[in-house]
Design a protein around this motif. Sequence first.
Motif, PDB file in Angstrom:
ATOM      1  N   THR A  86      32.297  47.077  34.318  1.00 34.57           N
ATOM      2  CA  THR A  86      31.921  47.844  33.342  1.00 34.57           C
ATOM      3  C   THR A  86      32.994  47.634  32.049  1.00 34.57           C
ATOM      4  OG1 THR A  86      33.252  49.805  33.746  1.00 34.57           O
ATOM      5  CG2 THR A  86      31.284  49.842  34.962  1.00 34.57           C
ATOM      6  N   ALA A  87      33.066  48.429  30.924  1.00 31.16           N
ATOM      7  CA  ALA A  87      33.798  48.164  29.922  1.00 31.16           C
ATOM      8  C   ALA A  87      35.126  48.487  30.294  1.00 31.16           C
ATOM      9  CB  ALA A  87      33.163  49.010  28.883  1.00 31.16           C
ATOM     10  N   THR A  88      35.420  49.337  31.274  1.00 26.30           N
ATOM     11  CA  THR A  88      36.789  49.866  31.762  1.00 26.30           C
ATOM     12  C   THR A  88      37.107  49.537  33.005  1.00 26.30           C
ATOM     13  OG1 THR A  88      35.988  52.021  31.981  1.00 26.30           O
ATOM     14  CG2 THR A  88      36.816  51.703  29.779  1.00 26.30           C
ATOM     15  N   THR A  89      36.206  48.687  34.062  1.00 21.66           N
ATOM     16  CA  THR A  89      36.379  48.618  35.393  1.00 21.66           C
ATOM     17  C   THR A  89      36.314  47.083  35.539  1.00 21.66           C
ATOM     18  OG1 THR A  89      35.569  50.624  35.835  1.00 21.66           O
ATOM     19  CG2 THR A  89      35.905  49.235  37.700  1.00 21.66           C
ATOM     20  N   LEU A  90      37.223  46.613  36.225  1.00 21.75           N
ATOM     21  CA  LEU A  90      37.284  45.086  36.483  1.00 21.75           C
ATOM     22  C   LEU A  90      37.374  45.174  38.087  1.00 21.75           C
ATOM     23  CD1 LEU A  90      39.878  43.576  34.234  1.00 21.75           C
ATOM     24  CD2 LEU A  90      37.633  43.926  33.853  1.00 21.75           C
ATOM     25  N   ALA A  91      36.945  44.057  38.509  1.00 19.32           N
ATOM     26  CA  ALA A  91      36.886  43.937  40.179  1.00 19.32           C
ATOM     27  C   ALA A  91      37.634  42.723  40.486  1.00 19.32           C
ATOM     28  CB  ALA A  91      35.577  43.959  40.766  1.00 19.32           C
ATOM     29  N   ALA A  92      38.304  42.609  41.727  1.00 19.46           N
ATOM     30  CA  ALA A  92      39.162  41.364  41.796  1.00 19.46           C
ATOM     31  C   ALA A  92      39.155  41.042  43.504  1.00 19.46           C
ATOM     32  CB  ALA A  92      40.588  41.568  41.518  1.00 19.46           C
ATOM     33  N   SER A  93      39.149  40.118  43.869  1.00 20.12           N
ATOM     34  CA  SER A  93      39.085  39.551  45.198  1.00 20.12           C
ATOM     35  C   SER A  93      40.326  39.172  45.451  1.00 20.12           C
ATOM     36  CB  SER A  93      37.940  38.545  45.406  1.00 20.12           C
ATOM     37  OG  SER A  93      36.686  38.932  44.979  1.00 20.12           O
ATOM     38  N   ALA A  94      40.968  39.777  46.479  1.00 13.06           N
ATOM     39  CA  ALA A  94      42.359  39.348  46.985  1.00 13.06           C
ATOM     40  C   ALA A  94      42.423  38.849  48.370  1.00 13.06           C
ATOM     41  CB  ALA A  94      43.289  40.610  46.720  1.00 13.06           C
ATOM     42  N   TYR A  95      43.169  37.726  48.564  1.00 13.77           N
ATOM     43  CA  TYR A  95      43.263  37.354  49.992  1.00 13.77           C
ATOM     44  C   TYR A  95      44.697  37.412  50.373  1.00 13.77           C
ATOM     45  CZ  TYR A  95      38.460  35.652  48.791  1.00 13.77           C
ATOM     46  OH  TYR A  95      37.364  35.418  48.587  1.00 13.77           O
ATOM     47  N   PRO A  96      44.927  38.308  51.457  1.00 16.04           N
ATOM     48  CA  PRO A  96      46.182  38.321  51.978  1.00 16.04           C
ATOM     49  C   PRO A  96      46.308  36.906  52.740  1.00 16.04           C
ATOM     50  CG  PRO A  96      44.989  40.267  52.574  1.00 16.04           C
ATOM     51  CD  PRO A  96      44.073  39.388  52.137  1.00 16.04           C
ATOM     52  N   ALA A 149      38.273  34.032  32.758  1.00 19.73           N
ATOM     53  CA  ALA A 149      38.813  33.668  31.495  1.00 19.73           C
ATOM     54  C   ALA A 149      38.395  34.587  30.130  1.00 19.73           C
ATOM     55  CB  ALA A 149      38.383  32.016  31.225  1.00 19.73           C
ATOM     56  N   SER A 150      37.438  35.075  30.215  1.00 19.92           N
ATOM     57  CA  SER A 150      36.936  35.749  29.073  1.00 19.92           C
ATOM     58  C   SER A 150      36.940  37.345  29.207  1.00 19.92           C
ATOM     59  CB  SER A 150      35.617  35.377  28.741  1.00 19.92           C
ATOM     60  OG  SER A 150      34.567  35.744  29.679  1.00 19.92           O
ATOM     61  N   VAL A 151      37.588  37.831  30.388  1.00 20.02           N
ATOM     62  CA  VAL A 151      37.796  39.295  30.562  1.00 20.02           C
ATOM     63  C   VAL A 151      39.081  39.590  30.059  1.00 20.02           C
ATOM     64  CG1 VAL A 151      37.940  41.059  32.269  1.00 20.02           C
ATOM     65  CG2 VAL A 151      36.236  39.026  32.437  1.00 20.02           C
ATOM     66  N   PRO A 152      39.177  40.661  29.250  1.00 23.84           N
ATOM     67  CA  PRO A 152      40.368  41.310  28.337  1.00 23.84           C
ATOM     68  C   PRO A 152      41.042  42.176  30.102  1.00 23.84           C
ATOM     69  CG  PRO A 152      38.513  41.786  27.121  1.00 23.84           C
ATOM     70  CD  PRO A 152      37.969  41.013  28.270  1.00 23.84           C
ATOM     71  N   HIS A 153      42.177  42.053  29.992  1.00 24.20           N
ATOM     72  CA  HIS A 153      43.078  42.737  31.015  1.00 24.20           C
ATOM     73  C   HIS A 153      43.014  42.024  32.400  1.00 24.20           C
ATOM     74  CE1 HIS A 153      43.770  46.081  28.050  1.00 24.20           C
ATOM     75  NE2 HIS A 153      42.391  46.166  28.043  1.00 24.20           N
TER      76      HIS A 153
END
Length: 81
Positions: A49-59, A16-20
């Motif tokens: 990091t300031a320019t890297t986001l991680a996401a968990s995706a589930y097929p 919720a608080s992460v830009p992009h």
Amino acid sequence: MRLLILSGLLGLTACASVPHADEARLACAALVAQKTHADVRVESVYALTATTLAASAYPKLAGAQAVQCRYDTATHSASID
């Protein structure tokens, strides 16, 4: 409450608080869907990091496990870990 404390200790920020975060969610879902040929849901996005986001995706496949994806906000590109 424990999750917020643990996330803080690990240096992670909730979606919720992460830009992009929305861009990362869409890019990672598209990339994982392209690789697996299945519908995908993305449940979490965290700032690494300031320019890297991680996401968990589930097929949405029987027995499928989470796919970890990274999104670079500088280049607007997603990659699978």
